[in-house]
Design a protein around this motif. Structure first.
Motif, PDB file in Angstrom:
ATOM      1  N   GLU A   1       0.838  -1.207   0.000  1.00 17.05           N
ATOM      2  CA  GLU A   1       0.000   0.000   0.000  1.00 17.05           C
ATOM      3  C   GLU A   1       0.875   1.260   0.000  1.00 17.05           C
ATOM      4  OE1 GLU A   1      -2.917   0.878  -0.527  1.00 17.05           O
ATOM      5  OE2 GLU A   1      -3.243   2.779   0.507  1.00 17.05           O
TER       6      GLU A   1
ATOM      7  N   SER B   1     -12.252   2.576   5.800  1.00 18.61           N
ATOM      8  CA  SER B   1     -12.096   1.210   5.299  1.00 18.61           C
ATOM      9  C   SER B   1     -12.821   0.207   6.186  1.00 18.61           C
ATOM     10  CB  SER B   1     -10.608   0.826   5.232  1.00 18.61           C
ATOM     11  OG  SER B   1      -9.979   1.462   4.138  1.00 18.61           O
TER      12      SER B   1
ATOM     13  N   GLN C   1      -1.891  -1.568   8.835  1.00 19.90           N
ATOM     14  CA  GLN C   1      -2.025  -1.023   7.490  1.00 19.90           C
ATOM     15  C   GLN C   1      -2.033   0.493   7.598  1.00 19.90           C
ATOM     16  OE1 GLN C   1      -1.405  -0.741   4.483  1.00 19.90           O
ATOM     17  NE2 GLN C   1      -2.633  -2.372   3.576  1.00 19.90           N
TER      18      GLN C   1
ATOM     19  N   ARG D   1      -9.424   0.039   1.630  1.00 23.60           N
ATOM     20  CA  ARG D   1      -8.606  -1.179   1.673  1.00 23.60           C
ATOM     21  C   ARG D   1      -9.480  -2.398   1.937  1.00 23.60           C
ATOM     22  NH1 ARG D   1      -4.741  -1.022  -1.127  1.00 23.60           N
ATOM     23  NH2 ARG D   1      -5.853   0.744  -1.961  1.00 23.60           N
TER      24      ARG D   1
END
Lengths: 246, 246
Positions: free
Chosen positions: A192, B15, B108, B116
């Motif tokens: 990412e 997300s 993340q 995502r």
């Protein structure tokens, strides 16, 4: 342009020979098995046996071997096009071979057993002969000009963006390993981060404690690290702070 | 577990809310439009209006807002499961809310406008309540345990592997830009470097002048760089040399 000899059977050749297809009439490697693996029935391990009957010779040897090999093959075929694929070797290293010489430098890291599709790899060319550009464009859609000075700057950018980056991943891997965790836990985060860097530019996508100026977290991180990593952590954090202060 | 409130309308929530689907009965954000965008008709911008009628509350606020918000909502629903999603905030920040609390930390980087897929994101959990693990496993296939100390080590690894890496890409971008070249020329090289690091481990895939001990090229690179980048180049090169000397 239809009869090509590849000099060298290493990592670059392993991706280049398949990309050149049936234009390859011979592959030379000091290790015969490497050449034979890339071009069955068209291999040689002797520079004396390199055919004089080709249109193009592509030297994919390690940097230090390019100039000596050019001296060695000086009288083989002075009318052919001679190119090397190195980012670091000047075009002049090929001067002994004849007047038609050039550089075809693919900006990629090549490894045995990982064949790369050349079509998407940027190729940087140097050389007055129009055949240099034709050869490069037969391999890739992205062909740009780059003399020695520009290739050197590209190399420095690649050292920061690729060699040093890989080293930071090795450090992250070590930190995770010390805690019994595996590097691939970071994979979605790294993909990412790369996607974002490519899409919006790495500068605007910068995150983390240094970017936020969060000295409390930075100090607590440094206390948890061994001295040499704490020092690298400080240096990189200072570099981030400096880039965004300007 | 079927009625979930998400507290926070920022990057993580953007997300998380789609991943939770129709289990989300309410989203709180200080900015009403952010909450409304994520959960049309189920938005509020007032902590006083957060519903007491839910099974799970997920706090996705910035680190410093977690503890004050926990104090603020202390008497709302002490029988529910309360979790936060931060890597840096201790689980104890949730103590005022009730005995059933936990951490659900997705490793993340989240950005507005880049939704995502949660299924592949490693989630690190902490908490005695079995509902914490059930919630995490309903979001992702990769759920691991991590107390505060382990989350901190994960964070440091992510700083090296992601924040610092992105900074090196920003430096490469600057070096290319000084020569009129674009960062996306590096993209195939960077993707291949990442693929290789994930497949074979970054340590074994290290290449470049420092790994080869090529001092001639390292010195020539440093001469071409402005002083602060030459210094960083030296530090990182020394760190590489040291890692492989051992």
């Amino acid at each position: 342009m239809n009869r090509i000899v590849v000099i060298g059977g290493g990592n670059v050749a392993a991706s280049l020979v398949p990309a050149l297809g049936d234009r390859v009439v011979q592959v030379y490697s000091r290790t015969h098995a490497h050449a034979e693996e890339l071009a069955p029935g068209r291999a040689t391990d002797s520079l004396d046996s390199v055919t004089a009957d080709a249109d193009v010779y592509i030297i994919t040897l390690v940097d230090d071997a390019v100039a000596p090999t050019a001296q060695r093959l000086a009288r083989l075929n002075p009318g052919a096009l001679w190119v090397h694929t190195s980012g670091s070797v000047p075009i002049e290293a090929l001067d002994p071979l004849g007047p038609r010489r050039g550089v075809v430098y693919p900006l990629q890291t090549f490894s045995r057993g990982r064949r790369r599709d050349f079509a998407d790899i940027p190729i940087f060319i140097e050389g007055d002969d129009p055949a240099v550009g034709l050869l490069a464009r037969s391999l890739s859609r992205r062909v740009l000009e780059a003399d020695s000075a520009r290739r050197r700057r590209l190399h420095i950018a690649a050292v920061f963006g690729c060699n040093f980056v890989n080293h930071l991943w090795a450090i992250a891997d070590r930190l995770l390993g010390d805690d019994g965790m595996s590097f691939d836990l970071l994979e979605p985060l790294l993909r990412e981060t790369l996607d974002k860097a490519v899409e919006t530019g790495p500068r605007s996508g910068q995150t983390g404690p240094a970017r936020r100026g969060d000295t409390r977290i930075m100090e607590s991180h440094k206390r948890m690290l061994p001295p040499e990593l704490a020092d690298l952590y400080s240096r990189l954090s200072e570099s981030i702070i400096k880039m965004y202060r300007q």
